[in-house]
Structure formats: C-alpha cells, structure tokens
Scaffold this motif. Structure first.
Motif, PDB file in Angstrom:
ATOM      1  N   ASP A 109       8.750  -5.385  10.260  1.00  0.00           N
ATOM      2  CA  ASP A 109       7.591  -5.175  11.142  1.00  0.00           C
ATOM      3  C   ASP A 109       8.006  -4.569  12.481  1.00  0.00           C
ATOM      4  O   ASP A 109       7.196  -3.953  13.171  1.00  0.00           O
ATOM      5  CB  ASP A 109       6.870  -6.507  11.366  1.00  0.00           C
ATOM      6  CG  ASP A 109       5.519  -6.330  12.032  1.00  0.00           C
ATOM      7  OD1 ASP A 109       4.772  -5.417  11.617  1.00  0.00           O
ATOM      8  OD2 ASP A 109       5.216  -7.086  12.976  1.00  0.00           O
ATOM      9  N   GLY A 110       9.299  -4.727  12.828  1.00  0.00           N
ATOM     10  CA  GLY A 110       9.780  -4.133  14.068  1.00  0.00           C
ATOM     11  C   GLY A 110       9.742  -2.617  14.028  1.00  0.00           C
ATOM     12  O   GLY A 110       9.384  -1.966  15.013  1.00  0.00           O
ATOM     13  N   LYS A 111      10.093  -2.040  12.886  1.00  0.00           N
ATOM     14  CA  LYS A 111      10.066  -0.583  12.734  1.00  0.00           C
ATOM     15  C   LYS A 111       8.712  -0.082  12.264  1.00  0.00           C
ATOM     16  O   LYS A 111       8.263   0.997  12.670  1.00  0.00           O
ATOM     17  CB  LYS A 111      11.133  -0.151  11.719  1.00  0.00           C
ATOM     18  CG  LYS A 111      12.544  -0.067  12.268  1.00  0.00           C
ATOM     19  CD  LYS A 111      13.463   0.559  11.221  1.00  0.00           C
ATOM     20  CE  LYS A 111      14.864   0.739  11.776  1.00  0.00           C
ATOM     21  NZ  LYS A 111      15.773   1.337  10.751  1.00  0.00           N
ATOM     22  N   LYS A 115       0.257  -3.127  12.305  1.00  0.00           N
ATOM     23  CA  LYS A 115      -0.936  -2.652  13.023  1.00  0.00           C
ATOM     24  C   LYS A 115      -1.168  -1.157  12.779  1.00  0.00           C
ATOM     25  O   LYS A 115      -2.252  -0.641  13.034  1.00  0.00           O
ATOM     26  CB  LYS A 115      -0.792  -2.922  14.520  1.00  0.00           C
ATOM     27  CG  LYS A 115      -0.736  -4.398  14.881  1.00  0.00           C
ATOM     28  CD  LYS A 115      -0.552  -4.603  16.387  1.00  0.00           C
ATOM     29  CE  LYS A 115      -0.470  -6.086  16.736  1.00  0.00           C
ATOM     30  NZ  LYS A 115      -0.264  -6.295  18.191  1.00  0.00           N
ATOM     31  N   LEU A 116      -0.128  -0.470  12.308  1.00  0.00           N
ATOM     32  CA  LEU A 116      -0.258   0.958  12.029  1.00  0.00           C
ATOM     33  C   LEU A 116      -1.030   1.184  10.742  1.00  0.00           C
ATOM     34  O   LEU A 116      -1.066   0.325   9.854  1.00  0.00           O
ATOM     35  CB  LEU A 116       1.137   1.598  11.893  1.00  0.00           C
ATOM     36  CG  LEU A 116       2.049   1.559  13.123  1.00  0.00           C
ATOM     37  CD1 LEU A 116       3.430   2.090  12.762  1.00  0.00           C
ATOM     38  CD2 LEU A 116       1.449   2.367  14.266  1.00  0.00           C
ATOM     39  N   ILE A 121       2.599   4.756   8.865  1.00  0.00           N
ATOM     40  CA  ILE A 121       3.862   4.173   8.383  1.00  0.00           C
ATOM     41  C   ILE A 121       4.584   5.153   7.474  1.00  0.00           C
ATOM     42  O   ILE A 121       5.797   5.354   7.589  1.00  0.00           O
ATOM     43  CB  ILE A 121       3.597   2.848   7.647  1.00  0.00           C
ATOM     44  CG1 ILE A 121       3.034   1.807   8.607  1.00  0.00           C
ATOM     45  CG2 ILE A 121       4.895   2.332   7.014  1.00  0.00           C
ATOM     46  CD1 ILE A 121       2.600   0.518   7.929  1.00  0.00           C
ATOM     47  N   VAL A 122       3.846   5.774   6.560  1.00  0.00           N
ATOM     48  CA  VAL A 122       4.442   6.746   5.647  1.00  0.00           C
ATOM     49  C   VAL A 122       5.036   7.914   6.428  1.00  0.00           C
ATOM     50  O   VAL A 122       6.135   8.409   6.104  1.00  0.00           O
ATOM     51  CB  VAL A 122       3.408   7.240   4.615  1.00  0.00           C
ATOM     52  CG1 VAL A 122       3.954   8.443   3.830  1.00  0.00           C
ATOM     53  CG2 VAL A 122       3.047   6.123   3.655  1.00  0.00           C
TER      54      VAL A 122
END
Length: 371
Positions: A109-111, A115-116, A121-122
C-alpha cells in the motif's frame, strides 16, 4: 523430483455458510494430493465503472506478458553474467525465495495506495517496469559492446595465424619497403607447406627466388615472408588467394601498435570486469522490483476478472495453488466439478477453449515462476 514452479491463482464467489478454501483444499490437497493451497489475500481495490473495468481488462493481458518477460529477462541476464542457471537465492525477494513471496503476498500500500484508481495503479506498475526494461536493454547493449571490443583486441594477440596480430612476429631483416621491393606475408596450412615452397616463385612475375622464410608457426599454420617487386604485389596477392592461402597485411609504421594493443586489452578487461560487477548488482536489485510489479498486476487481473465474472458487491475467495504437476488434468477435473455451478453460456463442457484460450467456471490466473 524438483518442485513445480507453476502456480495457479484462482477465485470463486463465497457462498453463505460455506468455506470455499476448505472445500477446495479438502478435495485437491487432502483427498487427492494434487496441490498445495493457501488462502490468497486480495486487497479492496476501487472498482470504478463497468466500462473502465472492461477496457482495463483488455490491457491487463498484454501488460501481464510484458512484465513477465521483463522479470524473466532479468533472471536470464543474471544467469548469463554468472555463467550458470540463476539460483533461487539470487532471485530472492527481500532475502526470501520468490515462492515464499507469493505464498505470503501482501499488497504494497506504500507504493500502490488503495485510494488510487485501478488505472492509476496499473500506470504506476507499467512505468516502473518500462523503466527497468529500458535500462536493462541499455546496460545489456553496453556490456555486449564492451565484450565485443575486448574479443576483437584479444584476437589480435591470440587465435591462429590467419586472424591474430602478426606485429610481434616480424623481424626487421625481412621487412623491406623500398621504392621497388616489398615483403608479402603469407599464411599457409602446415599440410600445404611443400606445395607453397614449390609454387610461390612462379605465382607472379618478379618474385625473388629463394626468398621465402618461415617466420612463425601455430598448431595449424605457418607464416612465411616473400620478397617481390612492389609493382606485382597485387597480382601475387590475387594468386595467393586463388590457392586459398591468406595474405596478411603489415605496415612498418604500425609496429608500435602491439604494445598499444596490449594496453588496450588490459584496459578493456578491467572495464568489462567492473561493468559486469555493476551490472550484476543492478540486476539483483531490479529483479525484485520487476517481479513484485508483475505479481501486483496479477492481483489486479484476478480482482478485475472476478468482479466482471461474479459481479458487485464483490465477495470472492482467492486461492493460491501449487500443483504437483504443472497442468494436472485430474486437478482440473476436481476444480471443474467443484465450481461447475458457476457455469454460464460461455461454458458448454469441461475446459472448453474460447478464442484459443482455456476458459474455466472459476477465475484462473497462471503464474509461471520458472525463471
């Protein structure tokens, strides 16, 4: 027998009062011993719109292949640099084998903040992997160029007489470069020495009689010098080539190049050694990055396909399976019988092929960890 490095990531909707994992584990592991299974933790990703999921799903297959190829190219490069097949230790994730990383997977979840959006994310995963892939190509190209340059320098002082430098083999007394007379240097197979000595004086006009002198030898060839009139050098060279012998060119003003070549070889050897060490370190650092990007994308694929298949609100169980055989038909049959109630218009029988791909009543994402 070595353990299989093929994993199956599957999912199916939870049913009230039933533990999907326990049912699968009972049938596939405890009763039939076809696989090892673990519950797979999937994060609560943002679903978005149906159209966005469908559009993203089309891209995920292509990106999955790209990221897999990048990770495996890094693994192969590590093996090539080491001169052996890469060991599991060299392909570890935070010091643990890649199989352990899969079995205990936790979303980073850090990277990749939950929330994205899925697309965001992709995009991050793709950006990271593309950067690694492009740098791998650049570094591999530079290392290949260094290796080629070093090999070219080494050929000047090694190899047989047809390719190696002859700078250090020519004594001053045979090197004549006057206005009228020149020296030709001819490499001949040892088995043809007699033929050469009988023929060289008549190969061209104005070859100096009895001028042939053997200068060097290796396991297969002799190097001879021959005096002749400079005017007929090209004709002599042509006749030598017709005999399938080799003329070696030599320029007196290049005699000092031998020492320079030796220095260049040493310089290139050291440069290659240092670059190789740096390249290996970079690959060991970059492999975990590429591999974890790939697995995070697999998780997104599983999530998207599960939502598209089973609907929302999403409520499915993901299971990581390690088949004892890479593609066990018995295991497929057990899973089919377990989940055939999920069948749809797309499935008319066991494991029907749809558009060239296997289609199952459960979501199926393969993970080939054979690097």
């Amino acid at each position: 027998m070595s353990e299989s490095k093929m994993f199956w990531l599957i999912s199916a909707p939870n049913r009230e009062g039933q533990d999907i994992f326990e049912q699968v584990n009972q049938k596939t592991a405890k009763e039939s011993n076809c696989s090892e299974n673990k519950k797979f933790a999937t994060p609560s990703l943002r679903v978005g719109t149906l159209n966005s999921l469908i559009a993203l799903n089309d891209d995920l297959h292509r990106l999955d292949t790209f990221m897999e190829n990048t990770a495996k190219k890094l693994a192969k490069q590590l093996g090539d640099l080491a001169g052996t097949k890469p060991k599991d230790k060299s392909l570890s994730i935070d010091g643990s084998p890649i199989q352990n990383y899969l079995s205990s997977f936790k979303w980073d979840d850090g990277k990749y903040s939950l929330k994205l959006t899925l697309q965001e994310i992709v995009d991050k995963l793709t950006t990271y992997t593309t950067k690694i892939d492009e740098e791998l190509k650049t570094r591999a190209g530079e290392y290949s160029s260094l290796s080629s340059s070093l090999a070219a320098e080494e050929r000047k002082t090694s190899g047989n007489l047809t390719v190696r430098s002859i700078q250090d083999l020519i004594p001053p007394e045979v090197l004549i470069q006057s206005e009228y007379i020149t020296t030709a240097f001819v490499v001949i197979p040892k088995s043809q020495e007699k033929d050469f000595l009988q023929a060289y004086e008549t190969l061209s006009e104005y070859v100096v009689a009895r001028s042939a002198k053997r200068l060097a030898t290796d396991p297969d060839f002799f190097l001879y010098s021959v005096f002749l009139f400079k005017k007929y050098y090209d004709n002599f060279k042509h006749k030598v080539n017709e005999k399938k012998w080799v003329i070696r060119e030599f320029k007196a003003d290049n005699a000092a190049d031998l020492n320079k070549s030796s220095q260049e070889t040493q310089k290139l050897t050291e440069s290659k050694k240092n670059y190789k060490a740096s390249f290996q370190r970079w690959c060991k650092i970059s492999f975990p990055e590429a591999f974890t990007c790939w697995i995070h994308l697999k998780v997104i694929r599983l999530f998207v396909e599960s939502v598209l298949r089973f609907g929302i609100p999403f409520n499915f169980q993901a299971i990581l399976m390690r088949p004892h055989k890479p593609d066990d038909k018995n295991l497929r049959d057990i899973l089919y019988n377990q989940f055939k109630y999920l069948g749809s218009a797309h499935i008319s029988g066991k494991n029907e092929l749809e558009e060239g791909e296997k289609f199952f009543p459960y979501v199926y994402i393969p993970i080939d960890c054979e690097m």
